[in-house]
Design a protein around this motif. Sequence first.
Motif, PDB file in Angstrom:
ATOM      1  N   UNK A  10       1.003  -1.923  -1.035  1.00 47.82           N
ATOM      2  CA  UNK A  10       2.068  -1.124  -0.405  1.00 47.82           C
ATOM      3  C   UNK A  10       1.494  -0.192   0.664  1.00 47.82           C
ATOM      4  N   UNK A  11       0.549  -0.737   1.425  1.00 50.26           N
ATOM      5  CA  UNK A  11       0.006   0.002   2.567  1.00 50.26           C
ATOM      6  C   UNK A  11      -1.191   0.880   2.254  1.00 50.26           C
ATOM      7  N   UNK A  12      -1.621   0.925   0.983  1.00 45.72           N
ATOM      8  CA  UNK A  12      -2.738   1.827   0.641  1.00 45.72           C
ATOM      9  C   UNK A  12      -4.079   1.282   1.128  1.00 45.72           C
ATOM     10  N   UNK A  13      -4.248  -0.035   1.129  1.00 50.19           N
ATOM     11  CA  UNK A  13      -5.530  -0.625   1.544  1.00 50.19           C
ATOM     12  C   UNK A  13      -5.436  -1.045   3.014  1.00 50.19           C
TER      13      UNK A  13
ATOM     14  N   UNK B 138       3.568  -9.305  -3.880  1.00 54.22           N
ATOM     15  CA  UNK B 138       4.524  -8.216  -4.092  1.00 54.22           C
ATOM     16  C   UNK B 138       3.755  -7.032  -4.667  1.00 54.22           C
ATOM     17  N   UNK B 139       3.955  -5.852  -4.113  1.00 52.47           N
ATOM     18  CA  UNK B 139       3.261  -4.659  -4.630  1.00 52.47           C
ATOM     19  C   UNK B 139       3.706  -4.408  -6.064  1.00 52.47           C
TER      20      UNK B 139
ATOM     21  N   UNK C 160       2.436   0.812  -7.753  1.00 51.14           N
ATOM     22  CA  UNK C 160       2.037   1.261  -6.411  1.00 51.14           C
ATOM     23  C   UNK C 160       3.222   1.803  -5.606  1.00 51.14           C
ATOM     24  N   UNK C 161       4.416   1.680  -6.157  1.00 54.23           N
ATOM     25  CA  UNK C 161       5.593   2.127  -5.409  1.00 54.23           C
ATOM     26  C   UNK C 161       6.099   3.386  -6.116  1.00 54.23           C
TER      27      UNK C 161
ATOM     28  N   UNK D 283       9.191  -0.452  -1.207  1.00 55.20           N
ATOM     29  CA  UNK D 283       8.166  -1.421  -0.773  1.00 55.20           C
ATOM     30  C   UNK D 283       8.186  -1.517   0.758  1.00 55.20           C
ATOM     31  N   UNK D 284       7.008  -1.428   1.359  1.00 48.55           N
ATOM     32  CA  UNK D 284       6.923  -1.440   2.817  1.00 48.55           C
ATOM     33  C   UNK D 284       7.032  -2.851   3.388  1.00 48.55           C
ATOM     34  N   UNK D 285       6.773  -3.864   2.511  1.00 48.39           N
ATOM     35  CA  UNK D 285       6.757  -5.247   2.999  1.00 48.39           C
ATOM     36  C   UNK D 285       7.735  -6.069   2.177  1.00 48.39           C
ATOM     37  N   UNK D 286       8.538  -6.877   2.867  1.00 43.63           N
ATOM     38  CA  UNK D 286       9.518  -7.707   2.162  1.00 43.63           C
ATOM     39  C   UNK D 286       8.879  -9.010   1.710  1.00 43.63           C
TER      40      UNK D 286
END
Length: 273
Positions: free
Chosen positions: A223-226, A257-258, A262-263, A269-272
């Motif tokens: 979810x964008x952390x890495x 899927x995160x 992580x959410x 979720x930043x990514x679909x």
Amino acid sequence: IPVIDLQLAAAAPEEAARLRDAAQRLGCFRVAGHGVPRVLQDDMKAAVRALFDLPDDAKRRNADVISGSGYVAPSATNPLYEAFGLYDAASPADVDAFCASLHAPPHIRETIRRYAEKTHGLIVDVAAKLAAGLGLEEPEADRMFQDWPCQFRINRYNYTPDTVGETGVQVHTDSGFLTVLQEDDRVGGLEVADLDTGEFAPVDPVPGTFLVNLGDVATAWSNGALHNVRHRVQCVAAVPRVSIALFLLAPKDDVVRAPDAFVGAGSHRLFRT
Ligand code: AKG
């Protein structure tokens, strides 16, 4: 580029925190204490150099298993670059099939088989440590990457005096989760982009270590952390260069899927999928 001792990271929270920090801030780090014997790293490089000496028609027997997974010949867009590919390096049967397709002699088969086994263990270990660092419970973090397919891409850059200063591989991020790279000890040329300035900085080889790069799947899954690091390869000397990349791709029969962990509450979720 920080050097993370994986044995230490298993026992010392400060080293585990250095690993997490490098993955989040830089998207790349080196690993030592990885359990792949130095002699096996050297034998693998000698083995792949021998494979690149095969005639053209023999190299082309390394056929695609999935699209683009086999031999890549020098082309008009990338005249300096060629590569062998092996999908799926996590499967002993696929490793055997790769060696058989190139009629590799027994000592080379044995080297590739042992190297695939050891580096697969390494890539799963690094992925599990990243997952644990982001808060996943140990048993889940240890198990979840075991079955993800892995792809070898074994690169050779056919540099000459005329090509110094040219680009070996264009700027890109890796599309999978993470990459474990064994560089050429004799010649550098890999460069990574600084997150803040966008400027490229050389990554000098450190014999005995591996470089780990995080890719697009890592960014989506976390979810964008890495951070998926942008990198490229430049020709810095008239010396043929080889590198061996192992990519941990993505779940085989599932979407990326995160995990819920992580959410954060109130977040999304930043990514679909
Ligand atoms: C890749 O395989 O994605 C690379 O960027 C290769 C890096 C290298 O050859 O050092």
